[in-house]
Design an enzyme around this catalytic site. Sequence first.
Site, PDB file in Angstrom:
ATOM      1  N   ARG A  90       0.848  -1.205   0.000  1.00 29.86           N
ATOM      2  CA  ARG A  90       0.000   0.000   0.000  1.00 29.86           C
ATOM      3  C   ARG A  90       0.886   1.258   0.000  1.00 29.86           C
ATOM      4  NH1 ARG A  90      -1.808   1.647   5.989  1.00 29.86           N
ATOM      5  NH2 ARG A  90      -0.240   0.520   7.185  1.00 29.86           N
ATOM      6  N   GLU A 147     -18.269   4.645  -1.214  1.00 33.99           N
ATOM      7  CA  GLU A 147     -17.513   3.936  -2.242  1.00 33.99           C
ATOM      8  C   GLU A 147     -18.294   3.727  -3.538  1.00 33.99           C
ATOM      9  OE1 GLU A 147     -15.866   3.038   1.768  1.00 33.99           O
ATOM     10  OE2 GLU A 147     -17.883   2.977   0.891  1.00 33.99           O
TER      11      GLU A 147
END
Length: 313
Positions: A10, A58
């Site tokens: 990440r 989202e």
Amino acid sequence: MLEGKKIATRESYGNALVELGKVNDKVVVLDADLAGATKTGTFKKAFPDRFFDCGIAECNMAGIAAGLATTGMVPFMSSFAMFAAGRAYEQVRNGIGYPHLNVKISATHAGISVGEDGATHQCNEDIALMRTIPGMVVISPSDDVEARAAVAAAAEYVGPVYLRFGRLAAPVINDNPDYKFEIGKGITLREGTDVTLVATGLLVSETLEAAKMLEKDGINAKVINIHTIKPLDEDLIVAAAKETGKVVTIEEHSVIGGLGGAVCEALSEKCPVPVKRIGIHDEFGQSGPAVALLHHYKLDAEGICEQVKAFLA
């Protein structure tokens, strides 16, 4: 886990976005109120006019990313895997996949190694979900080098791409001058004659370590890194299966529908051989330190070695 330099993929994703932003002004980044965790905050700092915080929404973020793609931009929409692939599945399928839009779905905190956040956040189903969407490319990089290369390749590729990143720091294993990333092409990391170990993501480094353990017991294992689960490098896997006669898949994901499923589908049609799937077996995860969870589910080098030996026996 291997010693040496470690970095979470990440982190690699955040760093790669900044480098990409410098050379491609069409790249824009969307996040769902998680920029600190997904590491897209680094892009926000460098290019504030090209960063959009969509809040904890989202599904709406997927729609915005789709809209931006229709204007010629290259959107990277970012959230945890559970939300990017899970919560927004319908919007990703119908709004991005169906019209085959140039959106990159970047999912961090995938798999069991999310750790203490527990089963609600440990997404072990995302590869299965994403690879069933027609035309979707699915990539699960193994380390920092591969993650940065994957981001660059995804930006060049025209069409929807699902990128899977982890929370836990992973050993850097691809820092060699011969390394080359190509969508749809696996990489043989170790030659062997007794069994083929096909791994993806965080567990590639653990698989390499397991191969060393197996060698001490007289087992010569070939190790293949499959960073692109879709399209799958069937030629490489079939050739390896013909060489060794047995295959083991290793993934930080459910054994249903992920790398193991993809490999079994290919081999059942082209080269039927015995296959063992190592991963999460039809159960939810639990809360705990990431390294302890990998050990509990036998996804560390020791557990992989134990399961391969049992399979070969």
